[in-house]
Design an enzyme around this catalytic site. Sequence first.
Site, PDB file in Angstrom:
ATOM      1  N   ASP A  19       0.889  -1.335  -0.046  1.00 21.97           N
ATOM      2  CA  ASP A  19       0.076   0.204  -0.004  1.00 21.97           C
ATOM      3  C   ASP A  19       0.770   1.301  -0.054  1.00 21.97           C
ATOM      4  OD1 ASP A  19      -3.029  -0.963   0.440  1.00 21.97           O
ATOM      5  OD2 ASP A  19      -1.824  -2.255   1.693  1.00 21.97           O
TER       6      ASP A  19
ATOM      7  N   TYR B 259      -3.559   4.081  -6.293  1.00 24.73           N
ATOM      8  CA  TYR B 259      -4.698   4.522  -5.694  1.00 24.73           C
ATOM      9  C   TYR B 259      -5.437   5.440  -6.526  1.00 24.73           C
ATOM     10  CZ  TYR B 259      -3.797   2.610  -0.820  1.00 24.73           C
ATOM     11  OH  TYR B 259      -3.417   1.846   0.192  1.00 24.73           O
TER      12      TYR B 259
ATOM     13  N   HIS C  96     -10.731  -4.159   8.848  1.00 22.02           N
ATOM     14  CA  HIS C  96     -10.727  -5.587   8.098  1.00 22.02           C
ATOM     15  C   HIS C  96     -10.452  -6.601   8.996  1.00 22.02           C
ATOM     16  CE1 HIS C  96     -10.200  -2.843   4.668  1.00 22.02           C
ATOM     17  NE2 HIS C  96      -9.288  -2.219   5.418  1.00 22.02           N
TER      18      HIS C  96
ATOM     19  N   HIS D  59      -2.932  -4.631   3.020  1.00 24.81           N
ATOM     20  CA  HIS D  59      -4.206  -4.221   3.076  1.00 24.81           C
ATOM     21  C   HIS D  59      -4.677  -3.257   4.360  1.00 24.81           C
ATOM     22  CE1 HIS D  59      -8.284  -4.269   1.524  1.00 24.81           C
ATOM     23  NE2 HIS D  59      -8.794  -4.803   2.578  1.00 24.81           N
ATOM     24  N   VAL D  60      -4.185  -3.815   5.424  1.00 26.98           N
ATOM     25  CA  VAL D  60      -4.356  -3.126   6.928  1.00 26.98           C
ATOM     26  C   VAL D  60      -3.133  -2.173   7.073  1.00 26.98           C
ATOM     27  CG1 VAL D  60      -4.429  -3.551   9.041  1.00 26.98           C
ATOM     28  CG2 VAL D  60      -5.604  -5.183   7.949  1.00 26.98           C
ATOM     29  N   ASP D  61      -3.511  -1.031   7.074  1.00 22.52           N
ATOM     30  CA  ASP D  61      -2.517   0.153   7.275  1.00 22.52           C
ATOM     31  C   ASP D  61      -1.913   0.125   8.561  1.00 22.52           C
ATOM     32  OD1 ASP D  61      -3.177   0.941   4.499  1.00 22.52           O
ATOM     33  OD2 ASP D  61      -4.913   2.207   5.159  1.00 22.52           O
TER      34      ASP D  61
END
Length: 516
Positions: free
Chosen positions: A203, A233, A360, A387-389
Amino acid sequence: MVVKYTMSMSFFVIFASTVTIIVHGFPSTLDGPLNPVTAPLDPNLNPIAFDLPESDPSFVKPISEFLLPEQISVSLSYSFDSVWISWVTGEYQIGEKDSAPLDPNCVQSIVQYREFDVRRTRKQNATGHSIVYNQQYSSENGFMNYTSGIIHHVQLTGLKPNTLYRYQCGDPSLSAMSKEYYFRTMPKSTSENYPHRIVVAGDLGLTYNTSTVLGHILSNHPDLVVLLGGFSYADTYLANKTKLDCSSCHCDQNGTSSDCGSCYSSGETYQPRWDYWGRFMEPLTANVPTMMVAGEHEIEPQTENNLTFAAYSSRFAFPSNESADQYIWLESDLIKINRSETPWVVATWSLPWYSTFKGHYREAESMRIHLEDLLYNYRVDIVFNSHVDAYERSNRVYNYTLDQCGPVYITTGAGGAGKLETQHVDDPGNIPDPSQNYSCRSSGLNSTLEPVKDETCPVKQPEYSAYRESSFGFGILEVKNETHALWSWNRNQDLYYLAADVIHIVRQPEMCSVCN
């Protein structure tokens, strides 16, 4: 090193070969299971990532000549002796549905290359193919269409292992060749060599944090980079360049979301951000093999034709053709591995199975139930997700139970974009929203799924979670020998050579043999 990849669900598997050196001085998984640790949030750290402005100099097309290559990248092919070189020529167009695209046949796709230290060797030529893709969407001005520049892919074959090559790409007949770049091939799987540093990041986006991450990655001189989802993005922008406030959305493939309306605005995106991303990342991607694993932000569903992943699948080259069925493909590849020759197996995909952050939480539970036994039985050693920041590393775990033969799961979804996850599912009052399918078991949802060990929302950091931290950064994996690999998490707020979390991940093949 051998690389396996499937496009169907962006599953990426790395097999690393053997060496004979052990580095001491850091904790190891043999010391575990380690007691759960939650690093305190840095009070000076802004958890919100701010996008670089469109006027950023690195986004601007760097050349005036229309057909000179840009957005150059190198990616691995199926074996050590082959790579793909990709680039873009011409400029994108945004207009009406029937606007004429560039003709891919107007310029050749040629790479000239030779070994770096053999100056008298004649350059070799490789020829590839080129494409143009469309991204269609509806907007306030009616039905619109983005047409990319000409995207080139050329495969180089018959390369020597662990060898530095120099190359140029473009069309020599039009005097439209790039400057010289360099890349090093992977070592042969049967040798005792190995890629010294594999960078893993997820990300990234195009933010001020991304700039720091990119600078730190370049300073660490990696041999291979694996990027997990969340590249441009472009899906978080409308075609009029308006930024959508969807950093924490949970969207389905149709772009709908229960908590913030339509994340994708019926397929509308701002595709030029893909070109900005290619230009911004070129100092890394043109010189270091970089593997791209798709995530949620690469879906980009189109309005009328039901196409997904158009930009992602067109702009990057992959080690193998799309598989017909992910489970069959994965099982077939895992069966073929000779673990005495290639002992390390590392898998990556975007959505994590084991994350204790509120955002999530257990969102990939169905995928875990269908695939976890396969990874466990074939003794996959490490799983990387994004995915998880945030950053999180697990103890070895299987079905939410500590297990010395289970993989170590590592979430690296804080490469620069989005808003840092700072809340955990076990924090007081943080039971997930019961309207979401990934809520805790106590909510009564997901009743068709098989039961797991912990039936209720955790009230403290679960024992399978070894270390978690809310910070932007990236990780480095260094395989030391057939049983030891060194993993480190490097935070943006630290100097590039410092690490916040360092551990030896140790295999125990005598205890954890492959279950055929």
